[in-house]
Scaffold this motif. Structure first.
Motif, short mmCIF file in Angstrom:
data_model
loop_
_atom_site.label_atom_id
_atom_site.label_comp_id
_atom_site.label_asym_id
_atom_site.label_seq_id
_atom_site.Cartn_x
_atom_site.Cartn_y
_atom_site.Cartn_z
N PRO A 227 6.46 3.58 -8.93
CA PRO A 227 6.48 3.25 -7.50
C PRO A 227 7.84 2.63 -7.10
N PRO A 228 8.15 2.66 -5.82
CA PRO A 228 9.44 2.11 -5.38
C PRO A 228 9.52 0.59 -5.54
N VAL A 229 10.73 0.08 -5.52
CA VAL A 229 10.91 -1.37 -5.44
C VAL A 229 10.78 -1.76 -3.97
N LEU A 230 10.16 -2.90 -3.73
CA LEU A 230 9.97 -3.39 -2.36
C LEU A 230 10.88 -4.59 -2.12
N VAL A 231 11.65 -4.52 -1.03
CA VAL A 231 12.56 -5.63 -0.69
C VAL A 231 12.34 -6.02 0.76
N ASN B 74 21.51 4.68 -12.41
CA ASN B 74 20.61 5.69 -12.96
C ASN B 74 19.56 5.04 -13.83
N ASP B 75 20.00 4.10 -14.64
CA ASP B 75 19.05 3.34 -15.45
C ASP B 75 19.72 2.05 -15.90
N ARG B 76 18.96 1.03 -16.07
CA ARG B 76 19.46 -0.23 -16.63
C ARG B 76 18.31 -0.84 -17.39
N LYS B 77 18.62 -1.55 -18.46
CA LYS B 77 17.49 -2.16 -19.16
C LYS B 77 16.94 -3.31 -18.32
N GLN B 78 15.63 -3.51 -18.46
CA GLN B 78 14.96 -4.51 -17.63
C GLN B 78 15.48 -5.90 -18.01
N GLU B 79 16.22 -6.50 -17.10
CA GLU B 79 16.73 -7.85 -17.35
C GLU B 79 16.81 -8.56 -16.01
N GLU B 80 17.32 -9.77 -16.04
CA GLU B 80 17.35 -10.56 -14.82
C GLU B 80 18.02 -9.81 -13.66
N GLY B 81 17.33 -9.75 -12.55
CA GLY B 81 17.92 -9.11 -11.37
C GLY B 81 17.75 -7.62 -11.31
N ILE B 82 17.20 -7.02 -12.38
CA ILE B 82 17.03 -5.56 -12.40
C ILE B 82 15.57 -5.20 -12.10
N TYR B 83 15.40 -4.26 -11.20
CA TYR B 83 14.06 -3.80 -10.82
C TYR B 83 14.01 -2.28 -10.93
N LYS B 84 12.92 -1.75 -11.51
CA LYS B 84 12.77 -0.30 -11.62
C LYS B 84 11.96 0.19 -10.42
N GLY B 85 12.49 1.21 -9.76
CA GLY B 85 11.78 1.79 -8.61
C GLY B 85 12.08 3.26 -8.50
N GLY B 86 11.02 4.07 -8.37
CA GLY B 86 11.21 5.52 -8.24
C GLY B 86 11.99 6.05 -9.43
N VAL C 156 10.99 -9.75 -3.18
CA VAL C 156 11.34 -8.56 -3.96
C VAL C 156 10.21 -8.32 -4.94
N GLU C 157 9.78 -7.07 -5.09
CA GLU C 157 8.63 -6.80 -5.95
C GLU C 157 8.77 -5.46 -6.65
N GLN C 158 8.47 -5.50 -7.94
CA GLN C 158 8.40 -4.27 -8.73
C GLN C 158 6.95 -4.04 -9.11
N GLU D 109 0.84 -1.19 0.00
CA GLU D 109 0.00 0.00 0.00
C GLU D 109 0.88 1.25 0.00
N LEU D 110 1.94 1.19 0.80
CA LEU D 110 2.88 2.31 0.86
C LEU D 110 3.48 2.57 -0.52
N CYS D 111 3.88 1.49 -1.19
CA CYS D 111 4.49 1.62 -2.51
C CYS D 111 3.52 2.26 -3.51
N LEU D 112 2.25 1.88 -3.42
CA LEU D 112 1.30 2.33 -4.44
C LEU D 112 0.62 3.66 -4.10
#
Ligand SMILES: [Zn+2]
Length: 578
Positions: A320-324, A340-352, A307-309, A286-289
């Motif tokens: 929204p932030p990444v949750l760990v 700063n940025d990484r393409k979405q791939e294994e182990g990468i999560y976008k947050g904020g 871990v959740e994106q 809820e906090l994340c969203l």
């Protein structure tokens, strides 16, 4: 011998500790099952077979494993790490990483849980592997209790351990206040880092408990990092609340306020905003969203690894932030590397505003213990034997805890323990009923009147599962009593000991129809009110029974008011009673 696995096994002075059931991944369950089997003689022979050895070594290597990338829906629950793609911390990581954060939460036993996992000294060795990255180390609460050690040290073993780990910022958890606010303040004053808590405040002063700060901005590796705390409402379950009482402020409202405050800092908005939380998964989500402007949520309280994106809700300006959430008990550690940025791939999560590379580090048996931390663990544990024997108080009558008594009839010790459980929780103006069983009370002996020590308590109550408060209908409670009495006169561990009601049963009747009456206390202190089959009552009992142990399927139908994470072991409640 030290208990390897089962949580309902007599405590071996810290070797077994306070293992808790968590919603952890199947692989851990598998290991636990195996360990349980190891108790069995014939299985020990099987354990030597290649198959089992292989399975054991696969699960707890202490390596760093990547987490699979989120699925399409953006939710990725309890991932089991895939096969390791990295040789070790730092390996395979792009050079543009701006900051490495190490996160952990809910640590109780500084000694290893068992031969395969955990222990502060192994944990330290894993932290050391990140040293060259100069990580920012963050802790999400619950360190001072519960463990067998903390029951006699009141948490004193933890400050040296947390200092050695090199924590930069922590938030308080509910169990950090188990010995009262003053003790929490004393313990945190011995740590070399600040403690945060924002939305649980003293009713009179309106200040956060435990001299906590609401938020802080620290500079690490040239980045200004704003960190604030948010917690679930655990005020109901604190065993020693402050005299002035407490106020709980909604965490979404408070978090919005704190993000705003951080952003309008006189020195400028921080480069990164982190929420350190001690809250349940639904609250973290809820906090994340609902709260915009957070980059990363690092949570505790649940003991799961998660871990959740999230998918950006319509109308939100930023991701929204990444949750760990990083497991528990020195068994898991998360490394969170910021880009700063990484393409979405294994182990990468976008947050904020960022992309994070997140790795789960499991503290397994192949990790060599850090010798300096090992010294600390030995040092802080050494005087405990004397403390275990220190008298806590006196009992005025013999407590007859022989099996033939506690498993067949009402007795002083059964009444005492059911009363202690019922009165420990002040939820909804008091708990209606207490329910324990004869099998809870061990040692098959008479405790003579006189001085009582914690060692005696542990001998009497070796099970370290927590007590819980649940609600049941009068009918379900009645049916539970029928189950408890069904094998009478056979001596049975399920024989009930109750508090808050007067129970009459007729053993000459058939199984399932032996309860004659069950009457509750009236306002004058007499048992005159018949239990109402349709009404819901609050009942304090053990987690073990709530999970259906001893065949108590009716108790398992209850709804938790105080669940196993918020409750305390019966031994702890009895100790507090003195
Ligand atoms: Zn907690």
């Amino acid at each position: 011998p030290a208990c390897l696995a089962c949580r309902y096994f007599p405590v071996n002075m810290g070797a077994c500790g306070n293992q808790k059931q968590t919603d952890e991944e199947a692989s851990r369950k598998e290991i636990e099952k195996l360990q349980k089997q190891l108790h069995d003689k014939d299985v020990i022979i099987k354990a030597q077979s290649k198959e089992i050895e292989e399975l054991k070594s696969k699960q707890y290597l202490g390596h760093v494993s990547p987490i699979p990338s989120p699925n399409k829906a953006g939710t990725n629950l309890n991932q089991t790490p895939a096969k390791p793609a990295y040789s070790g911390p730092g390996g395979g990581v792009e050079t543009k990483c701006k900051l490495t954060i190490l996160h952990f939460n809910d640590v109780y036993n500084i000694e290893p849980m068992n031969e395969y996992q955990g222990g502060a000294a192994r944990f330290m060795a894993v932290v050391n592997q990140f040293k060259k990255e100069d990580p920012l180390i963050l802790f999400s609460g619950d360190a001072f209790n519960p463990s067998v050690l903390s029951t006699v040290t009141h948490g004193k073993q933890m400050p040296p351990v947390l200092n050695k780990i090199g924590v930069h910022v922590a938030c308080y958890g509910n169990h950090d206040f188990d010995f009262g606010e003053e003790t929490a303040k004393q313990l945190t004053s011995q740590t070399k880092f600040p403690w945060l808590l924002s939305n649980i405040v003293n009713k009179k002063t309106k200040l956060p408990l435990g001299d906590a700060k609401e938020s802080i901005i620290i500079t690490h590796k040239g980045l200004r990092v704003g960190i604030f705390a948010a917690a679930d409402d655990w005020t109901d379950t604190m065993p020693m609340p402050p005299d002035e009482g407490m106020l709980y402020i909604d965490y979404v409202q408070k978090s919005k306020e704190l993000v705003k405050k951080l952003k309008s800092d006189p020195s400028g908005a921080p480069d990164l905003i982190i929420a350190l939380t001690h809250a349940r998964l639904p609250s973290d989500r809820e906090l994340c969203l609902k709260v915009e402007g957070i980059d990363l949520v690092l949570g505790g309280h649940d003991h799961l690894y998660h871990v959740e994106q999230f998918t950006k809700p319509k109308g939100n300006k930023v991701q929204p932030p990444v949750l760990v959430k990083s497991g528990s008990d020195f068994r898991d550690l998360s490394s969170v590397r910021l880009y700063n940025d990484r393409k979405q791939e294994e182990g990468i999560y976008k947050g904020g505003r960022y992309a994070f590379h997140i790795e789960r580090c499991q503290v397994g048996k192949n990790v060599t213990e850090d010798p300096e931390m090992l010294d600390i663990v030995e040092e802080v544990s050494k005087d405990t034997e004397a403390l275990f024997n220190t008298p806590l108080g006196t009992v005025e009558a013999d407590l007859d805890a022989r099996f033939k008594i506690v498993r067949s009839q009402e007795c002083a010790v059964g009444n005492l323990l059911a009363d202690v459980a019922r009165r420990a929780y002040d939820v909804k103006g008091g708990v209606d009923l207490g329910y324990i069983v004869g099998g809870t009370i061990r040692s098959d002996s008479i405790y003579k009147k006189g001085e009582f020590s914690y060692k005696k308590i542990l001998r009497m109550l070796p099970f370290q599962d927590n007590t819980v408060v649940i609600t049941l209908t009068g009918q379900q409670f009645w049916d539970s009593l029928e189950h408890g009495l069904s094998s009478y006169p056979k001596l049975d561990g399920r024989f009930p000991h109750v508090s808050g009601c007067a129970l009459v049963f007729d053993p000459s009747k058939g199984k399932g129809s032996r309860v004659v009456s069950c009457k509750l206390l009236d306002s004058d202190g007499y048992y005159t009110i018949p239990i109402d089959p349709k009404k819901r009552y609050t009942i304090a009992t053990r987690e073990f029974l709530f999970k259906g142990g001893d065949g108590y399927s009716e108790l398992a139908k209850g709804e938790a008011v105080v669940d196993e994470e918020n409750g305390h072991p019966l031994s702890f409640l009895l100790r507090n009673f003195f």
